[in-house]
Design an enzyme around this catalytic site. Structure first.
Site, PDB file in Angstrom:
ATOM      1  CB  CYS A 102      -0.923   0.007   1.211  1.00  0.00           C
ATOM      2  SG  CYS A 102      -2.099  -1.346   1.184  1.00  0.00           S
TER       3      CYS A 102
HETATM    4  N1  LIG Z   1      -2.722  -6.315   1.812  1.00  0.00           N
HETATM    5  C1  LIG Z   1      -3.172  -5.283   2.481  1.00  0.00           C
HETATM    6  O1  LIG Z   1      -2.790  -5.083   3.619  1.00  0.00           O
HETATM    7  C2  LIG Z   1      -4.191  -4.326   1.891  1.00  0.00           C
HETATM    8  C3  LIG Z   1      -4.862  -3.446   2.763  1.00  0.00           C
HETATM    9  C4  LIG Z   1      -5.813  -2.586   2.252  1.00  0.00           C
HETATM   10  C5  LIG Z   1      -6.065  -2.581   0.880  1.00  0.00           C
HETATM   11  N2  LIG Z   1      -5.387  -3.422   0.029  1.00  0.00           N
HETATM   12  C6  LIG Z   1      -5.732  -3.391  -1.392  1.00  0.00           C
HETATM   13  O2  LIG Z   1      -6.556  -4.521  -1.685  1.00  0.00           O
HETATM   14  C7  LIG Z   1      -6.289  -5.006  -3.009  1.00  0.00           C
HETATM   15  C8  LIG Z   1      -5.885  -6.470  -2.951  1.00  0.00           C
HETATM   16  O3  LIG Z   1      -4.686  -6.585  -2.207  1.00  0.00           O
HETATM   17  P1  LIG Z   1      -4.187  -7.955  -1.588  1.00  0.00           P
HETATM   18  O4  LIG Z   1      -3.095  -7.593  -0.640  1.00  0.00           O
HETATM   19  O5  LIG Z   1      -5.314  -8.785  -1.098  1.00  0.00           O
HETATM   20  O6  LIG Z   1      -3.571  -8.642  -2.908  1.00  0.00           O
HETATM   21  P2  LIG Z   1      -3.099 -10.170  -3.069  1.00  0.00           P
HETATM   22  O7  LIG Z   1      -2.069 -10.158  -4.133  1.00  0.00           O
HETATM   23  O8  LIG Z   1      -2.799 -10.769  -1.741  1.00  0.00           O
HETATM   24  O9  LIG Z   1      -4.399 -10.897  -3.615  1.00  0.00           O
HETATM   25  C9  LIG Z   1      -4.990 -10.611  -4.829  1.00  0.00           C
HETATM   26  C10 LIG Z   1      -5.608 -11.867  -5.397  1.00  0.00           C
HETATM   27  O10 LIG Z   1      -6.293 -11.522  -6.604  1.00  0.00           O
HETATM   28  C11 LIG Z   1      -6.120 -12.575  -7.544  1.00  0.00           C
HETATM   29  N3  LIG Z   1      -6.412 -12.068  -8.884  1.00  0.00           N
HETATM   30  C12 LIG Z   1      -5.651 -11.295  -9.671  1.00  0.00           C
HETATM   31  N4  LIG Z   1      -6.293 -11.021 -10.826  1.00  0.00           N
HETATM   32  C13 LIG Z   1      -7.486 -11.634 -10.748  1.00  0.00           C
HETATM   33  C14 LIG Z   1      -8.599 -11.711 -11.632  1.00  0.00           C
HETATM   34  N5  LIG Z   1      -8.598 -11.097 -12.809  1.00  0.00           N
HETATM   35  N6  LIG Z   1      -9.663 -12.440 -11.233  1.00  0.00           N
HETATM   36  C15 LIG Z   1      -9.650 -13.067 -10.040  1.00  0.00           C
HETATM   37  N7  LIG Z   1      -8.642 -13.025  -9.165  1.00  0.00           N
HETATM   38  C16 LIG Z   1      -7.570 -12.308  -9.514  1.00  0.00           C
HETATM   39  C17 LIG Z   1      -4.697 -13.032  -7.321  1.00  0.00           C
HETATM   40  O11 LIG Z   1      -4.485 -14.334  -7.823  1.00  0.00           O
HETATM   41  C18 LIG Z   1      -4.598 -12.951  -5.785  1.00  0.00           C
HETATM   42  O12 LIG Z   1      -4.973 -14.176  -5.181  1.00  0.00           O
HETATM   43  C19 LIG Z   1      -5.217  -4.086  -3.569  1.00  0.00           C
HETATM   44  O13 LIG Z   1      -5.830  -3.042  -4.267  1.00  0.00           O
HETATM   45  C20 LIG Z   1      -4.552  -3.526  -2.327  1.00  0.00           C
HETATM   46  O14 LIG Z   1      -3.950  -2.273  -2.567  1.00  0.00           O
HETATM   47  C21 LIG Z   1      -4.468  -4.315   0.530  1.00  0.00           C
END
Ligand SMILES: NC(=O)c1ccc[n+]([C@@H]2O[C@H](COP(=O)([O-])OP(=O)(O)OC[C@H]3O[C@@H](n4cnc5c(N)ncnc54)[C@H](O)[C@@H]3O)[C@@H](O)[C@H]2O)c1
Length: 448
Positions: A280
């Protein structure tokens, strides 16, 4: 319920099954929360391994128990799939896919738009079903939901937003590894494309969360999330700058921050470090910067913060050189142990970890590098550092630690015994104030 845009809580809680797209650090806890609130959840991902893992009742995220997953899958409350047509049976679709930066540090919303294309053909409400709700949770710039995602959903489905399906944006504020707040207790900000869209979004999340906070538009909700992360980024840059200034004056910045924190108002502590990490804070500010440039406006403050934070690994390397020099050694050929590979304490997430930058810089100077991290046995595949993939954490014992010329504390996990480290290590460079309570008078500790 609080909110700048008051919405009545509706009786019509017409949700029995929700789909969560993207089963990562954000999506999986959200699946669990909705299951625990009595809804049926379909987890969708393009990663077959994650889908198989969930269906086998196995967690792939360290702070989530496999027992929690297997309880839910055995009751059929949670199922995972790669089949987007299963969206047809769901009342809502929550999108939690990655939003990284592209090659030129521009926002890459392709995962969001790909998801839009995958779900659009299945958005029409079925016989007896009310209009489906689509909620984007991924962090992104204002306009993504009501412009880009809306466009894809409409053009690929032939449906009209607000009329045939509902659309909203509600940012995830999850902080993995945190124990005082969780998905349920963190208030959830949300904005709808129309007032009805917002109403539907409020109704859904009120089933699972303690507090929802509606705002007037999807753009306000998108800007809220970016503002929170920019606030952190800028304040971390400020304390990083102060760290360098105070170090020159022989003042410990950590002690200053603790003292300033005793003021009951007007001050909030942020802590310095070896650089920014995680999915982030190093990324999200650039989403706004890019959008601002498109609108012809400059974001000098945010860019300056980025510059200060990005210069931290080089600063740490200078301190490492100084510490080795005092022992009549150079970086070249010295054995250096990086302590902590995850980007923050007590988690296994290594995304954007500054430890990798430190490894890169020190290796370029000829150091021989190993790492120890109780949460990361083996370095996962990382696009930017393919050569590190598969490297294993060293053992944590006296003999192993004594074999290094210097230990660099990059991430301070609670399970590490820093007293022990003080006794065993020849020299410690500490970027996290982890050694502040070490009592061994012979320990050679350099704050960085
Ligand atoms: N990790 C954090 O602490 C956090 C906190 C707040 C917000 N976010 C936001 O949340 C969002 C997700 O982050 P995350 O950390 O969970 O990411 P992550 O990489 O852990 O998980 C994302 C998942 O999405 C899947 N994916 C990708 N493309 C896809 C598609 N077209 N269809 C279906 N699945 C698909 C991937 O295989 C993966 O399993 C981002 O925008 C991030 O900025 C993350």
């Amino acid at each position: 319920m609080t909110g700048s845009f008051l919405i009545q809580m509706s009786d019509n809680k017409n949700f029995s099954k929700v789909a969560v797209v993207g089963l990562g650090y954000v999506g999986l806890p959200l699946c669990i929360r909705f299951c625990e609130s009595g809804l049926e959840v379909l987890g969708l991902d393009i990663d077959q391994e994650k889908v198989d893992s969930i269906n086998a009742g196995r967690s792939y995220i360290q702070h989530i128990d496999s027992g929690t997953i297997s309880d839910l899958t055995s009751k059929n409350s949670l199922n995972a799939s790669t089949q987007f047509s299963d969206v047809q049976q769901c009342d809502a679709v929550l999108i939690c896919v990655p939003t990284p930066l592209g090659k030129h540090r521009e926002p890459d919303i392709s995962y969001v738009l790909d998801t839009g294309r995958s779900i659009a053909p299945f958005l029409k409400a079925e016989e007896g079903q009310s209009k489906k709700l689509v909620v984007l949770e991924s962090t992104t710039y204002p306009g993504t939901t009501d412009e880009k995602l809306k466009q894809v959903l409409e053009s690929e489905s032939g449906l009209v937003t607000g009329q045939d399906f509902h659309l909203a944006y509600s940012p995830e504020r999850e902080d993995p590894g945190r124990t005082d707040y969780n998905v349920k207790s963190i208030p959830k900000v949300m904005g709808g494309y129309t007032k009805d869209c917002l109403q539907k979004c409020v109704d859904l999340y009120s089933i699972a969360l303690d507090e929802v906070y509606p705002v007037t538009s999807t753009r306000v909700a998108e800007a809220t999330k970016l503002t929170e992360n920019i606030f952190r980024c800028v304040n971390i840059a400020l304390v990083n700058e102060l760290k360098v200034v105070y170090e020159k004056m022989g003042i410990n910045v950590w002690e200053v921050i603790e003292a300033a924190s005793t003021k009951p108002f007007g001050f909030m502590p942020f802590y310095p470090g070896p650089g920014l990490g995680g999915h982030c804070i190093p990324i999200d500010p650039f989403y706004l910067t890019w959008k601002a440039h498109e609108a012809g406006v400059k974001t000098r403050f945010i860019e300056l913060a980025g510059e200060v934070n990005q210069s931290m690994p080089e600063y740490v390397v200078q301190i490492v050189a100084k510490a080795l020099n005092a022992a009549a050694k150079s970086i070249r050929s010295s054995r250096i142990l990086i302590l902590g590979l995850a980007y923050k304490s007590n988690v296994d997430d290594t995304r954007e970890s500054p430890s990798f930058k430190l490894i890169e810089l020190l290796s370029e100077e000829g150091a021989i590098i190993d790492y120890y991290d109780p949460h990361v046995d083996k370095i996962p595949k990382i696009r930017k550092y393919p050569e590190l993939s598969g490297k294993k954490s060293v053992e944590w014992n006296e003999e192993s630690v004594r074999g290094f010329d210097l230990v660099l504390v990059s991430t301070a996990h609670d399970s590490v015994d820093y007293q022990e480290l003080g006794q065993w290590a020849k020299v410690v460079v500490d970027t996290r104030n982890a050694m502040s309570e070490v009592t061994d008078a012979n320990a050679k500790i350099y704050p960085a």
